[in-house]
Design a protein around this motif. Sequence first.
Motif, PDB file in Angstrom:
ATOM      1  N   PHE A   2       0.846  -1.186   0.000  1.00 59.94           N
ATOM      2  CA  PHE A   2       0.000   0.000   0.000  1.00 59.94           C
ATOM      3  C   PHE A   2       0.882   1.236   0.000  1.00 59.94           C
ATOM      4  CE2 PHE A   2       0.707  -1.489   4.271  1.00 59.94           C
ATOM      5  CZ  PHE A   2       1.053  -0.348   4.983  1.00 59.94           C
ATOM      6  N   ARG A   3       0.267   2.362  -0.346  1.00 64.66           N
ATOM      7  CA  ARG A   3       1.008   3.619  -0.393  1.00 64.66           C
ATOM      8  C   ARG A   3       0.735   4.416   0.870  1.00 64.66           C
ATOM      9  NH1 ARG A   3       3.946   4.962  -4.361  1.00 64.66           N
ATOM     10  NH2 ARG A   3       3.784   7.193  -4.023  1.00 64.66           N
ATOM     11  N   THR A   4       1.789   4.979   1.434  1.00 66.02           N
ATOM     12  CA  THR A   4       1.664   5.856   2.589  1.00 66.02           C
ATOM     13  C   THR A   4       2.813   6.851   2.570  1.00 66.02           C
ATOM     14  OG1 THR A   4       1.443   5.962   4.997  1.00 66.02           O
ATOM     15  CG2 THR A   4       2.892   4.262   4.133  1.00 66.02           C
ATOM     16  N   GLY A   5       2.512   8.088   2.818  1.00 69.73           N
ATOM     17  CA  GLY A   5       3.551   9.113   2.844  1.00 69.73           C
ATOM     18  C   GLY A   5       4.315   9.235   1.536  1.00 69.73           C
ATOM     19  N   GLY A   6       3.655   8.977   0.407  1.00 73.29           N
ATOM     20  CA  GLY A   6       4.299   9.105  -0.888  1.00 73.29           C
ATOM     21  C   GLY A   6       5.193   7.946  -1.288  1.00 73.29           C
ATOM     22  N   ARG A   7       5.172   6.858  -0.536  1.00 69.75           N
ATOM     23  CA  ARG A   7       5.996   5.693  -0.901  1.00 69.75           C
ATOM     24  C   ARG A   7       5.187   4.414  -0.740  1.00 69.75           C
ATOM     25  NH1 ARG A   7       9.943   3.900   3.703  1.00 69.75           N
ATOM     26  NH2 ARG A   7       8.407   3.760   5.345  1.00 69.75           N
ATOM     27  N   THR A   8       5.640   3.380  -1.405  1.00 69.74           N
ATOM     28  CA  THR A   8       4.988   2.080  -1.320  1.00 69.74           C
ATOM     29  C   THR A   8       5.613   1.270  -0.196  1.00 69.74           C
ATOM     30  OG1 THR A   8       4.533   2.109  -3.678  1.00 69.74           O
ATOM     31  CG2 THR A   8       4.422  -0.028  -2.585  1.00 69.74           C
ATOM     32  N   VAL A   9       4.758   0.712   0.642  1.00 66.58           N
ATOM     33  CA  VAL A   9       5.203  -0.081   1.786  1.00 66.58           C
ATOM     34  C   VAL A   9       4.611  -1.479   1.654  1.00 66.58           C
ATOM     35  CG1 VAL A   9       5.124  -0.279   4.301  1.00 66.58           C
ATOM     36  CG2 VAL A   9       5.278   1.975   3.247  1.00 66.58           C
ATOM     37  N   GLY A  10       5.371  -2.490   2.008  1.00 68.99           N
ATOM     38  CA  GLY A  10       4.887  -3.863   1.989  1.00 68.99           C
ATOM     39  C   GLY A  10       4.904  -4.452   3.388  1.00 68.99           C
ATOM     40  N   VAL A  11       3.877  -5.220   3.710  1.00 66.44           N
ATOM     41  CA  VAL A  11       3.824  -5.922   4.988  1.00 66.44           C
ATOM     42  C   VAL A  11       3.515  -7.384   4.727  1.00 66.44           C
ATOM     43  CG1 VAL A  11       3.141  -3.919   6.369  1.00 66.44           C
ATOM     44  CG2 VAL A  11       1.387  -5.365   5.362  1.00 66.44           C
ATOM     45  N   THR A  12       4.087  -8.239   5.549  1.00 66.29           N
ATOM     46  CA  THR A  12       3.761  -9.660   5.517  1.00 66.29           C
ATOM     47  C   THR A  12       2.828  -9.913   6.685  1.00 66.29           C
ATOM     48  OG1 THR A  12       5.903 -10.187   4.566  1.00 66.29           O
ATOM     49  CG2 THR A  12       4.688 -11.996   5.578  1.00 66.29           C
ATOM     50  N   GLU A  13       1.713 -10.584   6.407  1.00 72.97           N
ATOM     51  CA  GLU A  13       0.738 -10.831   7.454  1.00 72.97           C
ATOM     52  C   GLU A  13       0.140 -12.224   7.282  1.00 72.97           C
ATOM     53  OE1 GLU A  13      -1.623  -7.398   6.795  1.00 72.97           O
ATOM     54  OE2 GLU A  13      -2.520  -8.174   4.971  1.00 72.97           O
ATOM     55  N   VAL A  14      -0.451 -12.712   8.347  1.00 68.78           N
ATOM     56  CA  VAL A  14      -1.143 -13.996   8.319  1.00 68.78           C
ATOM     57  C   VAL A  14      -2.635 -13.709   8.305  1.00 68.78           C
ATOM     58  CG1 VAL A  14      -1.605 -16.126   9.579  1.00 68.78           C
ATOM     59  CG2 VAL A  14       0.714 -15.195   9.510  1.00 68.78           C
ATOM     60  N   VAL A  15      -3.299 -14.148   7.229  1.00 69.03           N
ATOM     61  CA  VAL A  15      -4.751 -13.994   7.120  1.00 69.03           C
ATOM     62  C   VAL A  15      -5.360 -15.105   7.965  1.00 69.03           C
ATOM     63  CG1 VAL A  15      -6.731 -13.915   5.578  1.00 69.03           C
ATOM     64  CG2 VAL A  15      -4.514 -13.037   4.815  1.00 69.03           C
ATOM     65  N   LEU A  16      -5.903 -14.724   9.100  1.00 69.06           N
ATOM     66  CA  LEU A  16      -6.370 -15.677  10.098  1.00 69.06           C
ATOM     67  C   LEU A  16      -7.624 -16.409   9.637  1.00 69.06           C
ATOM     68  CD1 LEU A  16      -5.695 -16.640  12.954  1.00 69.06           C
ATOM     69  CD2 LEU A  16      -7.202 -14.856  13.825  1.00 69.06           C
ATOM     70  N   ARG A  17      -7.571 -17.736   9.716  1.00 67.46           N
ATOM     71  CA  ARG A  17      -8.741 -18.559   9.399  1.00 67.46           C
ATOM     72  C   ARG A  17      -9.361 -19.139  10.657  1.00 67.46           C
ATOM     73  NH1 ARG A  17      -7.152 -22.331   4.530  1.00 67.46           N
ATOM     74  NH2 ARG A  17      -9.130 -23.257   5.122  1.00 67.46           N
ATOM     75  N   ARG A  18      -8.523 -19.552  11.591  1.00 68.75           N
ATOM     76  CA  ARG A  18      -9.005 -20.100  12.862  1.00 68.75           C
ATOM     77  C   ARG A  18      -8.036 -19.735  13.966  1.00 68.75           C
ATOM     78  NH1 ARG A  18     -11.697 -25.248  11.345  1.00 68.75           N
ATOM     79  NH2 ARG A  18     -13.530 -24.429  10.329  1.00 68.75           N
ATOM     80  N   SER A  19      -8.579 -19.536  15.139  1.00 68.95           N
ATOM     81  CA  SER A  19      -7.766 -19.271  16.316  1.00 68.95           C
ATOM     82  C   SER A  19      -8.462 -19.904  17.515  1.00 68.95           C
ATOM     83  CB  SER A  19      -7.620 -17.759  16.529  1.00 68.95           C
ATOM     84  OG  SER A  19      -6.923 -17.504  17.712  1.00 68.95           O
ATOM     85  N   VAL A  20      -7.705 -20.668  18.298  1.00 66.80           N
ATOM     86  CA  VAL A  20      -8.263 -21.313  19.491  1.00 66.80           C
ATOM     87  C   VAL A  20      -7.281 -21.173  20.640  1.00 66.80           C
ATOM     88  CG1 VAL A  20      -9.680 -22.972  18.222  1.00 66.80           C
ATOM     89  CG2 VAL A  20      -7.350 -23.574  18.839  1.00 66.80           C
ATOM     90  N   ARG A  21      -7.811 -21.228  21.843  1.00 66.03           N
ATOM     91  CA  ARG A  21      -6.954 -21.148  23.033  1.00 66.03           C
ATOM     92  C   ARG A  21      -6.019 -22.355  23.070  1.00 66.03           C
ATOM     93  NH1 ARG A  21     -11.760 -18.756  24.691  1.00 66.03           N
ATOM     94  NH2 ARG A  21     -11.424 -16.709  25.605  1.00 66.03           N
ATOM     95  N   ALA A  22      -4.743 -22.096  23.275  1.00 65.37           N
ATOM     96  CA  ALA A  22      -3.722 -23.150  23.205  1.00 65.37           C
ATOM     97  C   ALA A  22      -3.869 -24.177  24.318  1.00 65.37           C
ATOM     98  CB  ALA A  22      -2.330 -22.531  23.235  1.00 65.37           C
ATOM     99  N   ARG A  23      -4.419 -23.795  25.449  1.00 68.49           N
ATOM    100  CA  ARG A  23      -4.490 -24.724  26.591  1.00 68.49           C
ATOM    101  C   ARG A  23      -5.504 -25.843  26.388  1.00 68.49           C
ATOM    102  NH1 ARG A  23      -7.218 -20.065  28.732  1.00 68.49           N
ATOM    103  NH2 ARG A  23      -9.389 -20.562  29.123  1.00 68.49           N
ATOM    104  N   ARG A  24      -6.356 -25.719  25.380  1.00 63.81           N
ATOM    105  CA  ARG A  24      -7.385 -26.723  25.124  1.00 63.81           C
ATOM    106  C   ARG A  24      -6.938 -27.617  23.973  1.00 63.81           C
ATOM    107  NH1 ARG A  24     -12.950 -24.065  24.729  1.00 63.81           N
ATOM    108  NH2 ARG A  24     -13.599 -26.188  25.213  1.00 63.81           N
ATOM    109  N   ARG A  25      -6.114 -28.596  24.281  1.00 65.48           N
ATOM    110  CA  ARG A  25      -5.458 -29.429  23.272  1.00 65.48           C
ATOM    111  C   ARG A  25      -6.430 -30.105  22.305  1.00 65.48           C
ATOM    112  NH1 ARG A  25      -0.243 -32.588  23.412  1.00 65.48           N
ATOM    113  NH2 ARG A  25      -0.502 -34.077  21.737  1.00 65.48           N
ATOM    114  N   ALA A  26      -7.499 -30.662  22.827  1.00 67.03           N
ATOM    115  CA  ALA A  26      -8.458 -31.356  21.962  1.00 67.03           C
ATOM    116  C   ALA A  26      -9.108 -30.379  20.984  1.00 67.03           C
ATOM    117  CB  ALA A  26      -9.525 -32.053  22.802  1.00 67.03           C
ATOM    118  N   VAL A  27      -9.394 -29.172  21.440  1.00 68.15           N
ATOM    119  CA  VAL A  27      -9.994 -28.159  20.566  1.00 68.15           C
ATOM    120  C   VAL A  27      -8.996 -27.738  19.495  1.00 68.15           C
ATOM    121  CG1 VAL A  27     -10.962 -25.822  20.489  1.00 68.15           C
ATOM    122  CG2 VAL A  27     -11.560 -27.361  22.370  1.00 68.15           C
TER     123      VAL A  27
END
Length: 110
Positions: free
Chosen positions: A67-92
């Motif tokens: 995307f452009r910001t401040g007159g320059r092109t900036v790139g970001v690497t991101e994770v498009v989240l599909r699922r998120s669960v609490r780590a302490r619940r192993r079966a879930v």
Amino acid sequence: MSLVVLRGVVRDAGTLIELADGRTLRTVDLLTDDGPINLVWEAAEAPGDVDDGEDVVAVGGLRRRFFRTGGRTVGVTEVVLRRSVRARRRAVVERALEAVFAEEAAAVRS
């Protein structure tokens, strides 16, 4: 899109980002052993547990966005989240991973 599985602690409650095409994304930082990772998803969707301070397992696709910001092109690497669960619940966690992998396998077959 590459599929990634991450475990870490949600570092903030999230930020809304308004895109040029009118979509709104929500983003949070996930603090992993290797450093912070930016998780992002459509604001209208709820991918699971992403509460501040929560230890979670997140599954999503790796994406590079420019995307452009401040007159320059900036790139970001991101994770498009599909699922998120609490780590302490192993079966879930196991069920969530199985579901995502099954969805990916079905997409590859079609």
